[in-house]
Design a protein around this motif. Structure first.
Motif, PDB file in Angstrom:
ATOM      1  N   ILE A 142       0.855  -1.244   0.166  1.00  0.00           N
ATOM      2  CA  ILE A 142       0.031  -0.003   0.004  1.00  0.00           C
ATOM      3  C   ILE A 142       0.845   1.086   0.006  1.00  0.00           C
ATOM      4  O   ILE A 142       0.878   2.131  -0.613  1.00  0.00           O
ATOM      5  N   PHE A 143       1.876   1.184   0.625  1.00  0.00           N
ATOM      6  CA  PHE A 143       2.783   2.397   0.999  1.00  0.00           C
ATOM      7  C   PHE A 143       3.610   2.976  -0.183  1.00  0.00           C
ATOM      8  O   PHE A 143       3.532   3.852  -0.742  1.00  0.00           O
ATOM      9  N   VAL A 144       4.144   1.648  -0.773  1.00  0.00           N
ATOM     10  CA  VAL A 144       4.938   1.901  -1.854  1.00  0.00           C
ATOM     11  C   VAL A 144       4.326   2.260  -3.279  1.00  0.00           C
ATOM     12  O   VAL A 144       4.548   3.307  -3.929  1.00  0.00           O
ATOM     13  N   LYS A 145       3.009   1.619  -3.329  1.00  0.00           N
ATOM     14  CA  LYS A 145       2.204   1.996  -4.689  1.00  0.00           C
ATOM     15  C   LYS A 145       1.023   2.701  -4.383  1.00  0.00           C
ATOM     16  O   LYS A 145       0.242   2.800  -5.326  1.00  0.00           O
ATOM     17  N   TRP A 146       1.162   3.656  -3.358  1.00  0.00           N
ATOM     18  CA  TRP A 146       0.029   4.199  -2.921  1.00  0.00           C
ATOM     19  C   TRP A 146      -0.341   5.560  -4.200  1.00  0.00           C
ATOM     20  O   TRP A 146      -1.485   5.662  -4.412  1.00  0.00           O
ATOM     21  N   ASP A 147       0.674   5.909  -4.781  1.00  0.00           N
ATOM     22  CA  ASP A 147       0.245   6.891  -5.674  1.00  0.00           C
ATOM     23  C   ASP A 147      -0.474   6.426  -6.961  1.00  0.00           C
ATOM     24  O   ASP A 147      -1.265   7.242  -7.470  1.00  0.00           O
ATOM     25  N   THR A 148      -0.349   5.115  -7.127  1.00  0.00           N
ATOM     26  CA  THR A 148      -1.118   4.573  -8.217  1.00  0.00           C
ATOM     27  C   THR A 148      -2.396   3.951  -7.645  1.00  0.00           C
ATOM     28  O   THR A 148      -3.621   4.304  -8.161  1.00  0.00           O
ATOM     29  N   LEU A 149      -2.176   3.432  -6.625  1.00  0.00           N
ATOM     30  CA  LEU A 149      -3.237   2.815  -5.813  1.00  0.00           C
ATOM     31  C   LEU A 149      -4.621   3.817  -5.354  1.00  0.00           C
ATOM     32  O   LEU A 149      -5.762   3.605  -5.437  1.00  0.00           O
ATOM     33  N   LYS A 150      -4.026   5.003  -5.127  1.00  0.00           N
ATOM     34  CA  LYS A 150      -4.997   5.999  -4.471  1.00  0.00           C
ATOM     35  C   LYS A 150      -6.048   6.554  -5.458  1.00  0.00           C
ATOM     36  O   LYS A 150      -7.287   6.805  -5.277  1.00  0.00           O
ATOM     37  N   ASP A 151      -5.567   6.245  -6.826  1.00  0.00           N
ATOM     38  CA  ASP A 151      -6.658   6.672  -7.925  1.00  0.00           C
ATOM     39  C   ASP A 151      -8.070   5.812  -7.512  1.00  0.00           C
ATOM     40  O   ASP A 151      -9.031   6.224  -7.704  1.00  0.00           O
ATOM     41  N   TRP A 152      -7.597   4.387  -7.489  1.00  0.00           N
ATOM     42  CA  TRP A 152      -8.958   3.700  -7.061  1.00  0.00           C
ATOM     43  C   TRP A 152      -9.344   3.178  -5.686  1.00  0.00           C
ATOM     44  O   TRP A 152     -10.495   3.037  -5.413  1.00  0.00           O
ATOM     45  N   LEU A 153      -8.649   3.457  -4.973  1.00  0.00           N
ATOM     46  CA  LEU A 153      -8.753   3.244  -3.603  1.00  0.00           C
ATOM     47  C   LEU A 153      -9.213   4.182  -2.728  1.00  0.00           C
ATOM     48  O   LEU A 153     -10.124   4.279  -1.755  1.00  0.00           O
ATOM     49  N   VAL A 154      -9.154   5.512  -3.452  1.00  0.00           N
ATOM     50  CA  VAL A 154      -9.860   6.494  -2.680  1.00  0.00           C
ATOM     51  C   VAL A 154     -10.741   7.496  -3.882  1.00  0.00           C
ATOM     52  O   VAL A 154     -11.772   7.640  -3.717  1.00  0.00           O
ATOM     53  N   ALA A 155      -9.978   7.829  -4.663  1.00  0.00           N
ATOM     54  CA  ALA A 155     -10.775   8.823  -5.782  1.00  0.00           C
ATOM     55  C   ALA A 155     -11.936   8.156  -6.554  1.00  0.00           C
ATOM     56  O   ALA A 155     -13.110   8.849  -6.688  1.00  0.00           O
ATOM     57  N   ASP A 156     -11.634   6.890  -6.710  1.00  0.00           N
ATOM     58  CA  ASP A 156     -13.001   6.237  -7.328  1.00  0.00           C
ATOM     59  C   ASP A 156     -14.250   6.056  -6.505  1.00  0.00           C
ATOM     60  O   ASP A 156     -15.451   6.216  -6.808  1.00  0.00           O
ATOM     61  N   ILE A 157     -13.722   5.724  -5.219  1.00  0.00           N
ATOM     62  CA  ILE A 157     -14.961   5.394  -4.215  1.00  0.00           C
ATOM     63  C   ILE A 157     -15.713   6.873  -3.881  1.00  0.00           C
ATOM     64  O   ILE A 157     -16.752   6.879  -3.627  1.00  0.00           O
ATOM     65  N   LEU A 158     -14.905   7.847  -3.697  1.00  0.00           N
ATOM     66  CA  LEU A 158     -15.271   9.125  -3.506  1.00  0.00           C
ATOM     67  C   LEU A 158     -16.008   9.747  -4.656  1.00  0.00           C
ATOM     68  O   LEU A 158     -16.564  10.705  -4.506  1.00  0.00           O
ATOM     69  N   ASN A 159     -15.734   9.278  -5.862  1.00  0.00           N
ATOM     70  CA  ASN A 159     -16.317   9.658  -6.953  1.00  0.00           C
ATOM     71  C   ASN A 159     -15.653  11.376  -7.447  1.00  0.00           C
ATOM     72  O   ASN A 159     -16.580  12.050  -7.767  1.00  0.00           O
ATOM     73  N   ARG A 160     -14.517  11.459  -6.982  1.00  0.00           N
ATOM     74  CA  ARG A 160     -14.314  12.854  -7.158  1.00  0.00           C
ATOM     75  C   ARG A 160     -12.649  12.716  -7.661  1.00  0.00           C
ATOM     76  O   ARG A 160     -11.799  12.008  -7.458  1.00  0.00           O
ATOM     77  N   PRO A 161     -12.311  13.724  -8.634  1.00  0.00           N
ATOM     78  CA  PRO A 161     -10.802  13.622  -9.195  1.00  0.00           C
ATOM     79  C   PRO A 161      -9.871  13.831  -8.002  1.00  0.00           C
ATOM     80  O   PRO A 161     -10.105  14.432  -7.069  1.00  0.00           O
ATOM     81  N   ALA A 162      -8.831  12.973  -8.311  1.00  0.00           N
ATOM     82  CA  ALA A 162      -7.808  12.865  -7.116  1.00  0.00           C
ATOM     83  C   ALA A 162      -7.067  14.139  -6.760  1.00  0.00           C
ATOM     84  O   ALA A 162      -6.900  14.593  -5.488  1.00  0.00           O
ATOM     85  N   SER A 163      -7.073  15.179  -7.714  1.00  0.00           N
ATOM     86  CA  SER A 163      -6.424  16.477  -7.286  1.00  0.00           C
ATOM     87  C   SER A 163      -7.415  17.209  -6.610  1.00  0.00           C
ATOM     88  O   SER A 163      -6.947  18.047  -5.805  1.00  0.00           O
ATOM     89  N   GLU A 164      -8.880  16.731  -6.213  1.00  0.00           N
ATOM     90  CA  GLU A 164      -9.609  17.504  -5.346  1.00  0.00           C
ATOM     91  C   GLU A 164      -9.900  17.051  -3.974  1.00  0.00           C
ATOM     92  O   GLU A 164     -10.353  17.661  -3.032  1.00  0.00           O
TER      93      GLU A 164
END
Ligand SMILES: N[C@@H](CCC(=O)N[C@@H](CS)C(=O)NCC(=O)O)C(=O)O
Lengths: 514, 356
Positions: A54-76
């Motif tokens: 999780i920590f090493v790959k967070w930058d790529t993982l966060k797109d679908w682990l956070v941004a997709d779930i929250l349904n908003r662009p990662a930048s926001e």
């Protein structure tokens, strides 16, 4: 079931699962794969590997682990929210594992969940925690979604654009910072501590707050104790004057009292500094009190050393006398021994200073300029008002606490003390006060906390306390959330420090049982 | 051990709840909310049925609550009325709510959407436009910061003020300007911050400070409110530019248009010579430019999202800019002629973009 459960009917219904599971150990699996996976070392390694991923790959993982779930662009997605989600994902397997375990125990026990007292307690806790966290979460989301309040924590390193006319000058270098061992150099280079930054202005505000609070704490305690004793006086006049004082100051708002002092009482004084009341080199006007500033000279260290030596020797003597008293029963007379040492060594330091380099202190007198006094020290009208206002207000509460504390000591104790031949002074000092203090200190703590927080009313009388400075920053930058979090944390720390101190005092006063 | 375990269990259930509710919630919003509900401040105000207008209520001439009859008056108040008329057609007892805000309360109130617009002698500045995420409408009053001192001090200009005590209001541009002005002169000074205008004028009267500084218009208004105005003089120095403008949150173009063109309508009406008195005659005017401006004929004005005759409603309610100025600013003693606040045709800066 334990023996006590026979006493209460509810325990017959509710089952304490801890006892049950201890009696009935879980069945063990024979499957080698399960056995292997169940070894703690394996479980922990798997888990650590997951966390590492999780920590090493967070930058790529966060797109679908956070941004997709929250349904908003990662930048926001703000840093705070992202951190929360990271923590959630890290903790998730552990949570799932725990839930699995809990469910297993519940299943194995074969008692209905509504009779399982541990389960019910867990549910209650979950509901409570859920309400609290969901509330906070909703608030945070509300700030982000429904308002346009920008949040930027870096405001603290910005240039602070307004003059702060009170307290240490925040636009000057802090000269002693780099003398601090080990971290000094790092601190001196820190962005936020450079001259003129917002942090420095906030620190100046904090120092102003502390200046006012500490003085008001001391004065309100002294005044409050005197009035509290006055409330119990045999003298009709003293008793009633004290009572009227308490009622007046306890029953009117502090803000009103501050305005009254600032506009009313100080308004009576001459406002123009040139008409100020003069007491020696002290000048009192509606704008404040100007008085000589004490400057130290080169010979001052000798005097300081004398004082410190006096303090150390004095305390040592004090403790020695107490021991002598314990062992022999001779009167301790601690104060006499202490002050002899303290003043004696202090005087020696003073003489030494004069002999080596002349006077250790110099006075800088205030002199009148066109509009105001220049030179010397100054307590502004706002500062005087705040200290006096907080003192008078808090003293009323302290007085009542002291009265209640003294009255709580049973009269029999006093009679017994007198029967033993103690003087009335000794009775108060050795019998009444030690017991009264135990009841006085806890509510006194509350008053001290109130006082420290009420100091933020200074904004209404033009005094640059922490709250006032923070309000200026918040107004000029729009960073309301950041500044309020900083404010809350700072006041929290002040309150905790006061509580800590009072708890230490409280503990030292408790009955010592052996 | 059991305790830790129980705590972890609690937290686990809880956090999965939070995560779950979030997912569910967001999915819902996507499908039902976004299309059905119209967005934007204008729709919100129309649905709500009233406008929340942020004012000061403490500054005569700009926004002042008359304690005798509980009525609001002033230039800022009139622009609140104009905006209400533009949106709802008229001002009634219920469709305009004045929210009185101190200098330091105004921006948080705007950011938290407690007010739809600030008409609160607010200076248009770079940092408020960017850092504070605000946006500004056309300037309704060109001002500058001034200094007011008791006449008895015998002070002629700012250069006589070394060492003085200065009362100022926190949360304003004026505390920044005064700090800069005195620091750049190398002067010593004491700054005494207050939260509202009444406190600072009382402090000046009580002698707690030698100088009161704020916008010159504000000074004139405050001076007109003291018992004997002749005791105070406003120094000739002007320390800064203070273009006072309506402020709203950035990111809503339609709302920005509504506020901006409401203000421009009052400018344009003055340029065309349309007043609240002659509006009915003007509606019959043959001039095609005036017809377009007043929404006679094509539904041209409704492009903005308001009714086609919103300009007429504004003029009927508050009149043109000249009328607003004469009613509110002239009484506090600031003449218009020759100032920046004159119409551009008379050498001032009051200028509306082309109405076509
Ligand atoms: N134009 C300046 C100053 C505005 C301001 O606060 N003016 C004062 C005095 S004219 C005021 O409105 N005070 C009224 C109040 O505090 O309610 C700014 O936008 O920062």
């Amino acid at each position: 079931m334990t023996a006590q459960s026979t006493y209460s009917s509810s325990d017959d219904f509710f089952v304490n699962t801890a006892d049950l599971s201890a009696r009935r150990p879980p069945p063990r699996s024979k499957n080698p794969v399960v056995l292997f996976l169940k070894r703690p070392i394996v479980l922990i390694s798997l888990y650590l590997a997951y966390i590492a991923l999780i920590f090493v790959k967070w930058d790529t993982l966060k797109d679908w682990l956070v941004a997709d779930i929250l349904n908003r662009p990662a930048s926001e997605i703000g840093n705070g929210l992202e951190a929360m989600w990271l923590a959630l994902w890290v903790a998730l397997p552990y949570f799932i594992f725990s839930i699995f375990n809990a469910a297993k125990i519940q299943l194995r026990l074969r008692i209905p969940f509504f009779r399982n007292i541990d389960f019910l307690r867990d549910i209650a806790q979950v509901v409570f925690l859920f309400v609290v966290v969901a509330g906070l979460y909703t608030l945070a989301l509300n700030v982000m979604d429904n308002t346009q309040i920008p949040i930027n924590w870096n405001v603290v390193s910005r240039h602070f654009p307004v003059e702060v006319s009170e307290g240490p000058d925040f636009t000057k270098e802090i000269s002693w910072l780099k003398d601090i061992p080990i971290i000094g150099n790092r601190l001196a280079k820190a962005d936020v501590l450079q001259p003129g930054t917002t942090t420095r202005a906030l620190i100046t505000g904090l120092i102003n707050t502390l200046r006012a609070v500490i003085l008001a704490l001391v004065f309100s305690t002294i005044l409050g104790v005197l009035i509290g004793i006055g409330l119990l006086s045999n003298n009709w006049l003293v008793r009633n004057v004290s009572a009227v004082y308490v009622e007046i100051f306890r029953n009117t708002p502090l803000l009103l009292q501050l305005f009254f002092i600032y506009r009313g009482v100080l308004g009576i004084l001459p406002t123009a500094p040139k008409d100020a009341y003069k007491f020696g080199n002290f000048y009192l006007s509606g704008r404040g009190l100007n008085f000589p500033k004490v400057l130290t000279t080169d010979s001052y260290p000798y005097f300081l050393m004398g004082i410190i030596a006096g303090l150390i020797v004095g305390i040592a003597l004090w403790r020695w006398r107490l021991r002598v008293q314990d062992e022999t029963g001779k009167p301790a007379n601690t104060l006499i021994w202490f002050s002899t040492a303290f003043f004696g060594l202090g005087a020696i330091g003073l003489v030494l200073a004069f002999v080596t380099g002349g006077t250790p202190f110099e006075l800088e007198n205030p002199t009148l300029d066109r509009f105001n006094f220049v030179g010397g020290s100054r307590w502004s009208a706002g500062y005087l008002t705040l200290v006096v206002g907080l003192t008078l207000f808090t003293a009323a509460f302290v007085a009542d606490i002291v009265r209640a504390g003294i009255q709580s000591v049973s009269h029999g104790q006093i009679e017994a003390a007198r029967a033993h031949g103690l003087t009335s002074n000794q009775t108060l000092r050795l019998v009444v006060l030690p017991q009264a203090m135990r009841l006085i200190v806890p509510p006194l703590t509350n008053q001290y906390l109130n006082l420290s927080k009420a100091s933020s009313l200074a904004i209404s009388i033009g005094f640059y306390d922490l709250f006032n400075v923070a309000t200026i920053v918040q107004n000029q930058t729009g960073q309301a959330v950041a500044l309020f979090v900083i404010l809350m944390l700072t006041y929290l720390v002040i309150s905790l420090l006061i509580s800590l101190l009072m708890n230490i005092i409280n503990r030292s006063l408790q009955l010592k049982t052996r | 051990m059991r305790r830790t375990f129980r705590f972890v269990l609690a937290l686990a259930v809880l956090l999965s709840f939070v995560a779950l509710s979030h997912v569910v919630n967001d999915r819902n919003e996507k499908s039902a909310f976004a299309q059905a509900e119209p967005t934007g401040k204008l729709a919100e105000v129309l649905a709500r049925g009233y406008l929340n207008c942020g004012i000061s209520a403490e500054v005569p001439g700009f926004s002042y609550l008359n304690p005798n009859d509980n009525t609001y008056s002033g230039l800022d108040v009139d622009f609140c009325r104009a905006l209400t008329a533009a949106i709802f057609g008229e001002v009634t007892d219920t469709n305009l709510v004045f929210v009185s805000l101190s200098s330091s309360e105004r921006f948080p109130a705007l950011q938290a959407n407690q007010v739809d617009v600030l008409m609160r002698n607010t200076t248009w500045t770079f940092s408020r436009d960017t850092d504070l995420k605000g946006s500004f409408g056309p300037t309704t009053f060109y001002d500058g910061q001034g200094l007011m001192v008791p006449a008895s001090l015998g002070v002629a200009s700012i250069d006589d003020l070394n060492g003085a005590s200065i009362c100022v209001q926190t949360g304003t541009t004026t505390e920044l300007n005064i700090t800069e002005a005195f620091n750049s002169r190398g002067f010593d000074f004491e700054l005494i911050p207050f939260d509202d205008a009444p406190s600072s004028i009382i402090a000046l009267e009580a002698g707690q400070c030698d100088v009161l500084t704020t916008d010159k218009s504000g000074l004139a208004g405050l001076r007109s409110g003291v018992a004997d105005p002749s005791l105070y003089v406003i120094l000739p120095d002007t320390l800064s530019k203070e273009p006072l403008s309506p402020m709203y949150n950035e990111g809503d173009d339609q709302w920005a248009n509504v506020v901006d063109w409401t203000v421009y309508a009052t400018f344009q009406a003055e340029e065309y010579g349309i007043t609240s008195a002659n509006i009915d005659e003007m509606l019959a005017s043959e001039d095609s430019a005036i017809q377009r401006f007043l929404g006679v004929g094509d539904p041209f004005n409704s492009l903005i999202g308001l009714s086609n005759d919103f300009t007429v409603n504004i003029i009927r309610t508050v009149g043109n800019y000249g009328e607003i100025y004469d009613r509110n600013i002239v009484p506090i003693g600031i003449p218009r002629e020759g100032s920046l606040n004159a119409l551009w045709t008379s050498g001032g800066l009051i200028y509306s973009p082309a109405w076509r």
